[in-house]
Design a protein around this motif. Structure first.
Motif, short mmCIF file in Angstrom:
data_model
loop_
_atom_site.label_atom_id
_atom_site.label_comp_id
_atom_site.label_asym_id
_atom_site.label_seq_id
_atom_site.Cartn_x
_atom_site.Cartn_y
_atom_site.Cartn_z
N TRP A 85 0.96 -0.80 -0.02
CA TRP A 85 0.29 0.11 -0.28
C TRP A 85 0.84 1.36 0.02
O TRP A 85 1.50 1.65 0.83
CB TRP A 85 -0.71 0.26 1.63
N HIS A 124 -3.29 -0.52 3.94
CA HIS A 124 -3.09 -1.51 2.68
C HIS A 124 -2.93 -2.48 2.89
O HIS A 124 -3.29 -3.45 2.28
CB HIS A 124 -1.03 -1.47 3.50
N VAL A 125 -3.29 -3.64 4.18
CA VAL A 125 -4.10 -5.01 4.14
C VAL A 125 -5.14 -5.11 3.06
O VAL A 125 -5.43 -6.26 2.64
CB VAL A 125 -4.26 -5.04 5.82
N PHE A 126 -6.16 -3.56 3.71
CA PHE A 126 -7.30 -3.41 2.45
C PHE A 126 -7.10 -4.36 0.99
O PHE A 126 -7.92 -4.07 0.55
CB PHE A 126 -8.52 -2.79 3.09
N ILE A 127 -6.24 -3.35 0.74
CA ILE A 127 -5.63 -2.75 -0.90
C ILE A 127 -5.65 -4.63 -1.07
O ILE A 127 -6.43 -5.17 -2.04
CB ILE A 127 -4.47 -1.93 -0.78
N PHE A 154 3.02 -7.29 -6.38
CA PHE A 154 1.48 -7.80 -7.14
C PHE A 154 0.95 -6.50 -8.02
O PHE A 154 -0.41 -7.00 -8.77
CB PHE A 154 0.97 -6.19 -5.72
N GLN A 155 1.52 -5.76 -8.13
CA GLN A 155 1.20 -4.66 -9.93
C GLN A 155 1.57 -5.77 -10.86
O GLN A 155 0.51 -5.18 -11.59
CB GLN A 155 1.61 -3.27 -9.87
N LEU A 210 -6.46 -3.02 -7.34
CA LEU A 210 -5.39 -3.51 -6.66
C LEU A 210 -3.94 -2.83 -7.03
O LEU A 210 -3.44 -2.46 -6.42
CB LEU A 210 -5.03 -5.26 -7.07
N ALA A 211 -3.50 -2.35 -8.58
CA ALA A 211 -2.95 -2.30 -9.24
C ALA A 211 -3.01 -0.76 -9.03
O ALA A 211 -1.63 -0.64 -8.79
CB ALA A 211 -3.24 -1.66 -10.84
N LEU A 212 -4.54 0.21 -8.78
CA LEU A 212 -4.27 1.38 -7.98
C LEU A 212 -3.62 1.61 -7.01
O LEU A 212 -2.70 2.39 -6.35
CB LEU A 212 -5.63 2.05 -8.90
N GLY A 213 -4.18 1.57 -6.53
CA GLY A 213 -4.36 0.70 -4.86
C GLY A 213 -3.12 0.80 -4.22
O GLY A 213 -2.17 1.09 -3.33
N MET A 214 -2.40 -0.20 -5.17
CA MET A 214 -0.81 -1.15 -4.21
C MET A 214 0.23 0.32 -4.62
O MET A 214 1.49 0.65 -3.87
CB MET A 214 -0.27 -1.92 -5.55
N GLN A 215 0.16 1.72 -5.67
CA GLN A 215 0.63 2.84 -5.62
C GLN A 215 0.62 3.96 -4.67
O GLN A 215 1.94 4.29 -4.30
CB GLN A 215 0.41 3.42 -7.25
N PHE A 216 0.11 3.42 -3.75
CA PHE A 216 -0.11 3.66 -2.81
C PHE A 216 0.69 3.08 -1.56
O PHE A 216 -0.01 3.92 -0.09
CB PHE A 216 -1.93 4.86 -2.68
N ALA A 217 0.35 2.26 -1.51
CA ALA A 217 0.57 1.17 0.07
C ALA A 217 2.16 0.95 -0.22
O ALA A 217 3.13 2.13 -0.31
CB ALA A 217 0.00 -0.22 -0.60
N VAL A 218 2.20 0.64 1.43
CA VAL A 218 3.57 0.78 2.00
C VAL A 218 4.66 -0.88 1.04
O VAL A 218 3.52 -2.04 1.43
CB VAL A 218 3.45 0.64 3.54
N ASP A 219 5.54 -0.48 1.23
CA ASP A 219 5.84 -2.17 0.62
C ASP A 219 7.29 -2.57 2.13
O ASP A 219 7.02 -2.03 3.49
CB ASP A 219 7.13 -1.79 0.09
#
Length: 536
Positions: free
Chosen positions: A2, A92-95, A161-162, A261-270
């Motif tokens: 996220w 982040h978990v929700f994404i 993920f992406q 999912l692809a868009l949300g992971m752009q704003f999630a932490v690694d």
């Protein structure tokens, strides 16, 4: 499953460690429960009690000084106000949760429309081709699981993920507009490929970003996501009974969570652990501060670095390392847990449940499937509440015992000369109990505890191996279940499922250790002979 675009890795972790173990770190894991055991291997690793007092004397400030955030956490644990320590990690978990939603959706999306698809594309009545359309998904998932470990080691969870959303979206769109059997098969294979990656990735990601105290509860969202995906596909599948082309709409809809999912992971932490391994310490500290709290930064980084120093980065790890201790033990346990889970019959029971309900007069297949979906969801909610309170081991053992009792209840209802109404009620009760007890432990705990027991270096590959075993067994159960029922009858097959459930409970008792309340690094240090020998 996220923050901004992640720049490429900066290189290996700088070697800034001292030759001696950090005393703070030693204190943390020496004051935890005193042993871990893998029963059948005869190995018990004991922690040295006599060193605890000496370490505490060197660190009196740890006993007397607590930052405000730590005081707040302690107050929450004592029941002062609401405990919201899980909230920073939840978005982040929700994404990542969307991956499991997609998994469940694709499990259920072919449940009703397969008849319409076969009729429109010209293979109606050919059970082999109908089965191929459904099962090619599992072949793709197997290959995705095998390849996931290598990709996540190199690129980290967010980028993996992406990448995995590409086959998910393409597969759904190709299937939706398919005008031939080949196109449907290709689309289902691509979807399976993405799902195989994500089923490995989600437990790893959640286990590595979730605060230790809430790791179990947040990890259980995997099961909840799958349940909601199945329920959604069943609801959306209702119009397919009257509209022969509705299946295309359902498959187009399946692409939407992939885009989210692809868009949300752009704003999630690694994962802060992965960031630390590739040398991005400042990024790792920022993630820990934002998600775990500022008071956890120093301790967490010390643990990460100590583990990395001991076993090295996973960027150059190989599959052959799964043959070495302790990785071989964890891989054996992970593979065995999934083999037992699948041969305990969950997919067979889910498949046969609609026929069971028809036998007792519930002829509406959508209603029967919905009952099963709601039961599964209710069990997952119970697991969400219990897993960090009762622990993984209790839930796993209790779950398999409940599944065994449920199967034997159905066998009794079928085999003994009971009143017809009583027999029907027992069959329904046993089926519902089985699915509920599975959702409490055998479902969520299996995927959660394997990354917890895995070493930092080999976590991705151990998960990939374990889920590969899952998909192989899933395929075999689906392939042979109906043939076995036709040849031997329902009672012997369900009795076998109950016996395997009992075996799984025994296996968990002797092989699984409790991981509740311990950081991943503490677990690894307790299981690693290298750490123990170094500290002598």
């Amino acid at each position: 499953m996220w923050v901004a675009t992640v720049p490429p890795p900066a290189g290996p972790v700088p070697m800034i460690f001292t030759a001696r173990p950090n005393p703070k770190l030693v204190c943390q894991y020496l004051t935890k429960p005193k042993s871990f055991r893998f029963g059948a291997f005869g190995i018990r690793l004991r922690l040295n009690n006599h060193k605890v007092s000496a370490v505490k004397k060197q660190l009196p400030e740890l006993e007397t000084q607590k930052p405000d955030s730590e005081k707040l956490r302690v107050g929450q644990e004592k029941g002062e106000g609401f405990d919201l320590g899980w909230l920073p990690a939840f978005p982040h978990v929700f994404i990542a949760f969307m991956s499991n939603f997609l998994f469940g959706y694709h499990i259920g999306v072919m449940n009703g429309p397969i008849v319409s698809i076969a009729r429109e594309l010209g293979f109606e009545g050919n059970s082999i081709l109908e089965g191929l359309v459904v099962s090619i998904f599992i072949v793709g998932a197997f290959l995705g699981s095998v390849g996931c470990g290598f990709i996540v080691d190199k690129l980290g969870c967010r980028r993996t993920f992406q990448i995995a959303t590409i086959p998910l979206i393409l597969g759904a769109l190709i299937s939706a507009q398919a005008h031939s059997l080949d196109e449907v098969i290709l689309g289902r294979f691509l979807v399976g490929l993405g799902i195989g990656v994500n089923t490995v990735l989600v437990p790893i990601y959640i286990s590595e970003i979730a605060p230790t105290k809430y790791r179990g509860s947040l990890g259980t969202l995997c099961q909840i996501g799958t349940c909601l995906g199945i329920i959604s596909s069943l609801f959306l599948g209702i119009p397919s009974e009257s509209d022969p082309h509705w299946w295309r709409t359902m498959l187009y809809i399946a692409s939407i969570p992939g885009f989210i999912l692809a868009l949300g992971m752009q704003f999630a932490v690694d994962s802060p652990r992965w960031l630390c391994k590739v040398g991005r310490l400042n990024d790792a500290k920022a993630v820990i501060k934002n998600v775990w709290g500022a008071s956890e930064v120093e301790k967490a980084i010390e643990e990460f670095q100590s583990v990395i120093k001991n076993d090295g980065s996973d960027l150059d790890s190989s599959w052959l390392e799964l043959l070495k201790e302790p990785n071989s033990r964890v891989a054996f346990i992970g593979g065995s847990l999934f083999v037992l889970q699948q041969f305990a019959g969950i997919n067979g029971v889910l498949y046969f449940s609609s026929l069971t309900f028809q036998d007792v007069g519930i002829t509406n297949s959508a209603l029967a499937s919905l009952l099963i979906g709601v039961t599964n969801f209710a069990g997952a909610l119970c697991a969400l509440y219990l897993i960090d309170k009762q622990g993984r081991l209790k839930l796993l053992i209790g779950s398999y015992l409940g599944m065994a009792v449920s199967m034997f209840l159905v066998v009794c209802a079928i085999s003994f000369p009971l009143d017809e109404q009583l027999s029907d009620n027992l069959s329904i009760l046993g089926t519902v109990m089985y699915i509920f007890t599975f959702a409490i432990g055998a479902g969520p705990v299996t995927g959660l505890i394997i990354p917890e027991l895995s070493s930092n270096r080999s976590r991705g590959k151990i998960m990939g191996f374990s889920f590969s075993a899952h998909w192989v067994c899933n395929f075999l159960v689906g392939l042979f279940f109906l043939d076995l029922v036709e040849k031997f009858g329902v009672a012997p097959v369900y009795g076998t499922f109950g016996a395997v459930s009992l075996l799984a409970a025994i296996f968990a008792t002797y092989f699984i250790v409790e991981t509740k309340g311990r950081s991943l690094e503490e677990i690894e240090m307790s299981l690693s002979s290298d750490f123990m020998s170094r500290d002598k």
